[in-house]
Design an enzyme around this catalytic site. Structure first.
Site, short mmCIF file in Angstrom:
data_model
loop_
_atom_site.label_atom_id
_atom_site.label_comp_id
_atom_site.label_asym_id
_atom_site.label_seq_id
_atom_site.Cartn_x
_atom_site.Cartn_y
_atom_site.Cartn_z
N LYS A 83 0.85 -1.19 0.00
CA LYS A 83 0.00 0.00 0.00
C LYS A 83 0.89 1.25 0.00
O LYS A 83 1.80 1.37 0.83
CB LYS A 83 -0.87 0.01 1.25
CG LYS A 83 -2.35 0.27 1.03
CD LYS A 83 -3.09 0.32 2.36
CE LYS A 83 -4.57 0.32 2.18
NZ LYS A 83 -5.30 0.48 3.44
O1 G3P Z 1 -7.95 1.23 5.59
C1 G3P Z 1 -8.32 2.19 4.66
C2 G3P Z 1 -9.70 2.74 4.95
O2 G3P Z 1 -10.63 1.71 4.86
C3 G3P Z 1 -9.79 3.51 6.29
O3 G3P Z 1 -11.12 3.71 6.64
O4 G3P Z 1 -12.73 4.17 8.49
O5 G3P Z 1 -10.32 4.92 8.72
O6 G3P Z 1 -11.87 6.07 7.09
P1 G3P Z 1 -11.51 4.75 7.79
#
Ligand code: G3P
Length: 218
Positions: A83
């Protein structure tokens, strides 16, 4: 549609993997920090549990170090997706890593322009964060629709749209209606997809009526 779970918690991953419905895992530095465990050890353990792509994020901001970190992460297991953030250096590293055959998940995407650049850089996955756009009163799912529309114009783009920052099962329904390739979902939201009160009510009625027959199948 492929389902990835968005967590680094190995117990949650095992539980979902047991359903047979899990296609991969995404982690990020915040999710790794929550475990309190060694990053490389956690990622290796996840790769041993889930056959599909396991996203592990670089921590560097500069191209050279990102590349070195990405190569080290890719060496953990064949199903690692490195990533990288959607920055100049991140996409430069994406280009080199993808040309070497490494899966790359470009993360922190918030615009169609960014998604176009990631596809040109050879990303395996692009991760638009729909929930974080919704959080600022922007339309996260409209970004998915626009990316899908643009990508459809270029068959040579091999990048899969990985809907991220999912906040509810409705994000998944909307993403599926748009034909998004992947949704990465917090464990609680994935489990919530199973639930419907009429299913519970109907099953209770079936079981009550079955009990009355006094029969058994085995
Ligand atoms: O891991 C990437 C993404 O899914 C993060 O989500 O909930 O931290 O906005 P969030």
């Amino acid at each position: 549609m492929k389902f990835f779970v968005d967590t680094a918690n190995i117990d949650e991953i095992r539980e979902l993997a047991d359903t047979g419905l899990l296609d991969g895992v995404t982690t990020n530095p915040s999710l790794i920090a929550k475990t309190g465990l060694n990053f490389l050890d956690v990622v290796a353990e996840i790769c041993a549990v889930v056959e599909g792509p396991v996203s592990a994020e670089v921590a560097a901001m500069d191209f050279e170090t990102m590349l070195a970190e990405g190569r080290k992460l890719a060496g953990i297991a064949d199903n690692i997706a490195v990533k990288v953030p959607l920055t100049r250096d991140g996409l430069k590293a994406c280009k080199v890593l993808s040309q070497a055959g490494t899966m790359v998940n470009v993360t922190l995407c918030f615009s169609v322009n960014q998604a176009i650049l990631a596809a040109k850089a050879g990303a395996s996955f692009i991760s638009p964060f729909v929930g974080r756009l919704d959080d600022i009163a922007a339309d996260g799912m409209n970004l998915i629709a626009e990316i899908m529309e643009v990508y459809a114009n270029y068959p040579d783009f091999k990048t899969e749209v990985l809907v991220a920052s999912v906040r509810s099962p409705m994000h998944i329904v909307e993403a599926a209606k748009m034909g998004a390739h992947v949704a990465t979902v917090p464990p609680g939201v994935l489990w919530a997809m199973f639930n419907h009160p009429l299913t519970d009510k109907g099953l209770a009625a079936f079981m009550a009526d079955w009990e009355k027959t006094g029969q058994s199948i085995l």
